[in-house]
Design a protein around this motif. Sequence first.
Motif, PDB file in Angstrom:
ATOM      1  N   LYS A   5       0.847  -1.199   0.000  1.00 38.87           N
ATOM      2  CA  LYS A   5       0.000   0.000   0.000  1.00 38.87           C
ATOM      3  C   LYS A   5       0.877   1.242   0.000  1.00 38.87           C
ATOM      4  CE  LYS A   5      -4.226  -1.756   0.800  1.00 38.87           C
ATOM      5  NZ  LYS A   5      -5.369  -1.525  -0.041  1.00 38.87           N
ATOM      6  N   LEU A   6       0.564   2.157  -0.894  1.00 44.87           N
ATOM      7  CA  LEU A   6       1.315   3.408  -0.978  1.00 44.87           C
ATOM      8  C   LEU A   6       0.923   4.346   0.156  1.00 44.87           C
ATOM      9  CD1 LEU A   6       1.080   4.147  -4.804  1.00 44.87           C
ATOM     10  CD2 LEU A   6       3.118   3.439  -3.548  1.00 44.87           C
ATOM     11  N   ARG A   7       1.919   4.956   0.780  1.00 46.43           N
ATOM     12  CA  ARG A   7       1.654   5.999   1.777  1.00 46.43           C
ATOM     13  C   ARG A   7       1.685   7.366   1.122  1.00 46.43           C
ATOM     14  NH1 ARG A   7       6.003   4.023   6.153  1.00 46.43           N
ATOM     15  NH2 ARG A   7       5.277   1.875   6.293  1.00 46.43           N
ATOM     16  N   GLU A   8       2.435   7.446   0.016  1.00 48.54           N
ATOM     17  CA  GLU A   8       2.541   8.695  -0.748  1.00 48.54           C
ATOM     18  C   GLU A   8       2.092   8.399  -2.172  1.00 48.54           C
ATOM     19  OE1 GLU A   8       6.488  10.231  -0.225  1.00 48.54           O
ATOM     20  OE2 GLU A   8       6.478   9.795   1.903  1.00 48.54           O
ATOM     21  N   ASP A   9       2.472   9.254  -3.117  1.00 47.86           N
ATOM     22  CA  ASP A   9       2.064   9.056  -4.507  1.00 47.86           C
ATOM     23  C   ASP A   9       2.817   7.917  -5.181  1.00 47.86           C
ATOM     24  OD1 ASP A   9       0.272  11.135  -4.307  1.00 47.86           O
ATOM     25  OD2 ASP A   9       1.654  12.627  -5.115  1.00 47.86           O
ATOM     26  N   TYR A  10       4.009   7.585  -4.665  1.00 52.42           N
ATOM     27  CA  TYR A  10       4.829   6.542  -5.280  1.00 52.42           C
ATOM     28  C   TYR A  10       5.762   5.928  -4.241  1.00 52.42           C
ATOM     29  CZ  TYR A  10       8.572   9.985  -5.117  1.00 52.42           C
ATOM     30  OH  TYR A  10       9.504  10.895  -4.687  1.00 52.42           O
ATOM     31  N   ILE A  11       6.379   4.805  -4.636  1.00 54.03           N
ATOM     32  CA  ILE A  11       7.447   4.190  -3.849  1.00 54.03           C
ATOM     33  C   ILE A  11       8.547   3.844  -4.843  1.00 54.03           C
ATOM     34  CG2 ILE A  11       6.468   1.861  -4.012  1.00 54.03           C
ATOM     35  CD1 ILE A  11       7.595   1.312  -1.197  1.00 54.03           C
ATOM     36  N   LYS A  12       9.787   3.981  -4.433  1.00 54.02           N
ATOM     37  CA  LYS A  12      10.902   3.661  -5.324  1.00 54.02           C
ATOM     38  C   LYS A  12      11.108   2.152  -5.364  1.00 54.02           C
ATOM     39  CE  LYS A  12      13.176   8.081  -4.836  1.00 54.02           C
ATOM     40  NZ  LYS A  12      14.382   8.790  -4.392  1.00 54.02           N
ATOM     41  N   LEU A  13      11.622   1.686  -6.495  1.00 53.07           N
ATOM     42  CA  LEU A  13      11.773   0.252  -6.730  1.00 53.07           C
ATOM     43  C   LEU A  13      12.577  -0.439  -5.640  1.00 53.07           C
ATOM     44  CD1 LEU A  13      11.410  -2.260  -8.437  1.00 53.07           C
ATOM     45  CD2 LEU A  13      13.286  -1.486  -9.895  1.00 53.07           C
ATOM     46  N   GLY A  14      13.706   0.111  -5.268  1.00 47.67           N
ATOM     47  CA  GLY A  14      14.532  -0.499  -4.225  1.00 47.67           C
ATOM     48  C   GLY A  14      13.791  -0.619  -2.907  1.00 47.67           C
ATOM     49  N   GLN A  15      13.032   0.417  -2.571  1.00 43.36           N
ATOM     50  CA  GLN A  15      12.252   0.410  -1.327  1.00 43.36           C
ATOM     51  C   GLN A  15      11.146  -0.645  -1.395  1.00 43.36           C
ATOM     52  OE1 GLN A  15      11.033   4.503  -1.526  1.00 43.36           O
ATOM     53  NE2 GLN A  15      12.580   5.169  -0.056  1.00 43.36           N
ATOM     54  N   ALA A  16      10.537  -0.793  -2.565  1.00 44.63           N
ATOM     55  CA  ALA A  16       9.450  -1.765  -2.726  1.00 44.63           C
ATOM     56  C   ALA A  16       9.969  -3.187  -2.558  1.00 44.63           C
ATOM     57  CB  ALA A  16       8.781  -1.600  -4.082  1.00 44.63           C
ATOM     58  N   LEU A  17      11.144  -3.481  -3.106  1.00 44.24           N
ATOM     59  CA  LEU A  17      11.719  -4.820  -2.962  1.00 44.24           C
ATOM     60  C   LEU A  17      11.988  -5.131  -1.489  1.00 44.24           C
ATOM     61  CD1 LEU A  17      14.267  -4.905  -5.917  1.00 44.24           C
ATOM     62  CD2 LEU A  17      12.166  -6.230  -5.725  1.00 44.24           C
ATOM     63  N   LYS A  18      12.492  -4.140  -0.786  1.00 49.72           N
ATOM     64  CA  LYS A  18      12.791  -4.326   0.638  1.00 49.72           C
ATOM     65  C   LYS A  18      11.493  -4.446   1.444  1.00 49.72           C
ATOM     66  CE  LYS A  18      15.529  -2.364   4.330  1.00 49.72           C
ATOM     67  NZ  LYS A  18      16.267  -1.212   4.795  1.00 49.72           N
ATOM     68  N   ALA A  19      10.526  -3.571   1.183  1.00 52.59           N
ATOM     69  CA  ALA A  19       9.252  -3.584   1.903  1.00 52.59           C
ATOM     70  C   ALA A  19       8.495  -4.896   1.676  1.00 52.59           C
ATOM     71  CB  ALA A  19       8.393  -2.396   1.487  1.00 52.59           C
ATOM     72  N   GLY A  20       8.636  -5.441   0.481  1.00 47.03           N
ATOM     73  CA  GLY A  20       7.955  -6.698   0.162  1.00 47.03           C
ATOM     74  C   GLY A  20       8.685  -7.930   0.663  1.00 47.03           C
ATOM     75  N   GLY A  21       9.851  -7.723   1.248  1.00 43.83           N
ATOM     76  CA  GLY A  21      10.608  -8.844   1.787  1.00 43.83           C
ATOM     77  C   GLY A  21      11.329  -9.679   0.745  1.00 43.83           C
TER      78      GLY A  21
END
Length: 69
Positions: A5-21
């Motif tokens: 789920k986005l907290r802002e308008d976007y998430i960066k790819l590196g952050q998404a990989l980390k957030a998704g485990g």
Amino acid sequence: MQAIKLREDYIKLGQALKAGGLVDSGVDAKFVIQDGLVKVNQEVEYQRGKKLVHGDIVEYNGEKIKIEK
């Protein structure tokens, strides 16, 4: 497929990989992206800072993450 789920308008790819485990750290994300192992919307992506928005799908190592509002 898991969702982030986005907290802002976007998430960066590196952050998404980390957030998704899918990776353990930002450094790991950097290397798998540089090595061409990550796809965004079925196309190989080499930019760790790529902005992902609602509806984007990230694939890495047989797993998928969907970006949602």
